[in-house]
Design a protein around this motif. Structure first.
Motif, mmCIF file in Angstrom:
data_model
loop_
_atom_site.group_PDB
_atom_site.id
_atom_site.type_symbol
_atom_site.label_atom_id
_atom_site.label_comp_id
_atom_site.label_asym_id
_atom_site.label_seq_id
_atom_site.Cartn_x
_atom_site.Cartn_y
_atom_site.Cartn_z
ATOM 1 N N PRO A 1 -80.053 -6.076 40.636
ATOM 2 C CA PRO A 1 -80.702 -5.181 41.613
ATOM 3 C C PRO A 1 -79.811 -4.865 42.807
ATOM 4 N N GLN A 2 -78.801 -5.694 43.071
ATOM 5 C CA GLN A 2 -77.898 -5.443 44.192
ATOM 6 C C GLN A 2 -76.781 -4.461 43.804
ATOM 7 N N THR A 3 -76.233 -4.586 42.599
ATOM 8 C CA THR A 3 -75.132 -3.714 42.191
ATOM 9 C C THR A 3 -75.614 -2.379 41.645
ATOM 10 N N ASP A 4 -76.880 -2.306 41.242
ATOM 11 C CA ASP A 4 -77.439 -1.084 40.650
ATOM 12 C C ASP A 4 -78.866 -0.930 41.178
ATOM 13 N N PRO A 5 -79.039 -0.443 42.406
ATOM 14 C CA PRO A 5 -80.334 -0.513 43.102
ATOM 15 C C PRO A 5 -81.504 0.143 42.383
ATOM 16 N N GLN A 6 -81.250 1.106 41.504
ATOM 17 C CA GLN A 6 -82.363 1.763 40.824
ATOM 18 C C GLN A 6 -82.765 1.073 39.522
ATOM 19 N N VAL A 7 -82.120 -0.063 39.224
ATOM 20 C CA VAL A 7 -82.434 -0.754 37.988
ATOM 21 C C VAL A 7 -83.893 -1.208 37.988
ATOM 22 N N THR A 8 -84.538 -1.113 36.845
ATOM 23 C CA THR A 8 -85.957 -1.463 36.751
ATOM 24 C C THR A 8 -86.193 -2.871 36.228
ATOM 25 N N SER A 9 -85.151 -3.529 35.715
ATOM 26 C CA SER A 9 -85.309 -4.855 35.130
ATOM 27 C C SER A 9 -84.818 -5.924 36.094
ATOM 28 N N PRO A 10 -85.534 -7.060 36.204
ATOM 29 C CA PRO A 10 -85.075 -8.150 37.067
ATOM 30 C C PRO A 10 -84.008 -9.013 36.410
ATOM 31 N N ILE A 11 -83.672 -8.742 35.152
ATOM 32 C CA ILE A 11 -82.737 -9.579 34.400
ATOM 33 C C ILE A 11 -81.305 -9.160 34.697
ATOM 34 N N VAL A 12 -80.437 -10.130 34.960
ATOM 35 C CA VAL A 12 -79.013 -9.855 35.131
ATOM 36 C C VAL A 12 -78.425 -9.475 33.778
ATOM 37 N N LYS A 13 -77.659 -8.395 33.747
ATOM 38 C CA LYS A 13 -77.053 -7.926 32.511
ATOM 39 C C LYS A 13 -75.574 -7.621 32.743
ATOM 40 N N VAL A 14 -74.777 -7.796 31.711
ATOM 41 C CA VAL A 14 -73.430 -7.242 31.693
ATOM 42 C C VAL A 14 -73.475 -6.054 30.748
ATOM 43 N N ARG A 15 -73.236 -4.864 31.282
ATOM 44 C CA ARG A 15 -73.386 -3.613 30.542
ATOM 45 C C ARG A 15 -72.028 -3.038 30.147
ATOM 46 N N ASP A 16 -72.005 -2.411 28.985
ATOM 47 C CA ASP A 16 -70.859 -1.618 28.554
ATOM 48 C C ASP A 16 -71.055 -0.197 29.072
ATOM 49 N N LEU A 17 -70.026 0.348 29.728
ATOM 50 C CA LEU A 17 -70.146 1.667 30.351
ATOM 51 C C LEU A 17 -69.854 2.819 29.396
ATOM 52 N N ASN A 18 -69.347 2.498 28.200
ATOM 53 C CA ASN A 18 -68.968 3.547 27.252
ATOM 54 C C ASN A 18 -69.927 3.593 26.069
ATOM 55 N N SER A 19 -71.207 3.434 26.363
ATOM 56 C CA SER A 19 -72.226 3.470 25.306
ATOM 57 C C SER A 19 -73.558 3.839 25.938
ATOM 58 N N LEU A 20 -74.527 4.147 25.088
ATOM 59 C CA LEU A 20 -75.881 4.458 25.541
ATOM 60 C C LEU A 20 -76.860 3.678 24.675
ATOM 61 N N TYR A 21 -77.753 2.946 25.340
ATOM 62 C CA TYR A 21 -78.734 2.116 24.638
ATOM 63 C C TYR A 21 -80.089 2.378 25.278
ATOM 64 N N VAL A 22 -81.017 2.922 24.500
ATOM 65 C CA VAL A 22 -82.296 3.362 25.044
ATOM 66 C C VAL A 22 -83.428 2.545 24.430
ATOM 67 N N GLU A 23 -84.202 1.900 25.297
ATOM 68 C CA GLU A 23 -85.419 1.217 24.876
ATOM 69 C C GLU A 23 -86.624 2.027 25.330
ATOM 70 N N ASP A 24 -87.801 1.719 24.790
ATOM 71 C CA ASP A 24 -88.968 2.538 25.132
ATOM 72 C C ASP A 24 -89.406 2.360 26.578
ATOM 73 N N SER A 25 -88.868 1.350 27.258
ATOM 74 C CA SER A 25 -89.220 1.133 28.659
ATOM 75 C C SER A 25 -88.280 1.851 29.627
ATOM 76 N N GLU A 26 -87.262 2.557 29.111
ATOM 77 C CA GLU A 26 -86.285 3.182 29.994
ATOM 78 C C GLU A 26 -86.923 4.285 30.844
ATOM 79 N N ASP A 27 -86.451 4.380 32.078
ATOM 80 C CA ASP A 27 -86.908 5.407 33.007
ATOM 81 C C ASP A 27 -85.738 6.354 33.277
ATOM 82 N N PHE A 28 -85.773 7.533 32.683
ATOM 83 C CA PHE A 28 -84.648 8.452 32.826
ATOM 84 C C PHE A 28 -84.690 9.236 34.135
ATOM 85 N N ARG A 29 -85.707 9.018 34.933
ATOM 86 C CA ARG A 29 -85.695 9.591 36.277
ATOM 87 C C ARG A 29 -84.850 8.739 37.209
ATOM 88 N N ALA A 30 -84.618 7.481 36.828
ATOM 89 C CA ALA A 30 -83.831 6.561 37.652
ATOM 90 C C ALA A 30 -82.381 6.544 37.168
#
Length: 269
Positions: free
Chosen positions: A91-120
């Motif tokens: 939540p500190q490095t990506d303020p609009q994130v909706t999940s409280p879970i710390v993640k390490v993300r790959d920036l060269n891919s797209l992964y969409v779950e049904d909970s994703e908010d594309f307005r954010a």
């Protein structure tokens, strides 16, 4: 309604998705070894290691766990040491994130779950989840289940997108009161029973009320996952039994589903 063409496409991308997640895990492992930060395979990743020697064949995520104080140490050093293709999402490095879970993300891919908010506007690439483990008070398991379910349910409802309505205001006050009441009861329990043989995921991530004995996790062992050795709980059988009961029993085919509703493992060649 499920789109069979999209479902087929996601399954065709599954192995590429898994291999990219494995690469993320290897980078996390490198940093943890360098800084002597303990972690272990958790959830379906540990289950996959025990039952399949790697990913559960239909699984498309990786879960690891750390004690909260170790996760704080990891987040303090990780972003500076991760490759530029990876991003430490909090939540500190990506303020609009909706999940409280710390993640390490790959920036060269797209992964969409049904909970994703594309307005954010938050990062939505493939990821590895890192769950923080905290001490739990030594109270009956029925209390744990009631309190964690109450806290996690209230948190989820309070943090979902809301629209102005009478129902919204009702939910805000009702679930807000529940959240703080259950948190207060939990705090009292930790004051009264501060020494405990248990720990588990933070309350907002633990709706099922799972807890583990510390002596079944420590000292950490190792286990093979996709041809590599990674840290694992001292007693994987006990750990997985807490999570899944009869964990060696395969689920029916109707429940062997990937989490993603769309995945693109490589955005740029």
């Amino acid at each position: 309604m499920e789109n069979p063409h999209l479902t087929r496409y996601v399954r065709q991308q599954l192995r590429a998705c898994q291999l990219k997640q494995l690469d993320i895990l290897l980078q996390i492992d490198r940093i943890c070894r360098k800084h002597d930060i303990p972690y272990w395979l958790d959830g379906g990743t540990l289950l996959g290691a025990v039952r399949h020697g790697g990913f559960i064949p239909w699984d498309d995520d990786i879960d690891i766990a750390m004690r909260r104080e170790d996760l704080d140490r990891f987040t303090a050093v990780a972003q500076a040491e991760l490759p530029e293709t990876l991003f430490l999402q909090t939540p500190q490095t990506d303020p609009q994130v909706t999940s409280p879970i710390v993640k390490v993300r790959d920036l060269n891919s797209l992964y969409v779950e049904d909970s994703e908010d594309f307005r954010a506007d938050y990062q939505k690439g493939l990821y590895v989840d890192i769950f923080p483990m905290i001490d739990y008070p030594d109270v009956p398991l029925s209390w744990v289940k009631r309190l964690t379910k109450g806290v996690s349910t209230a948190y989820a409802i309070l943090h979902k997108p809301h629209y102005y309505s009478l129902r919204m205001f009702g939910e805000f006050f009702w679930f807000g009161a529940q959240y703080y009441l259950y948190r207060f009861v939990w705090q009292v329990a930790t004051w009264l029973r501060p020494t405990s043989p248990y720990y588990a995921n933070i309350l907002i991530n633990n709706g099922y009320g799972i807890r583990h004995r510390k002596d079944q996790t420590w000292p950490l062992s190792t286990i093979e996952f996709e041809g590599h050795r990674f840290p694992a709980p001292a007693d994987p059988h006990a750990y997985l039994s807490d999570l899944y009961r009869n964990y060696m029993e395969l689920p029916p085919e109707s429940k062997r589903k990937v989490h993603a509703i769309y995945v693109h493992p490589q955005l740029n060649a």
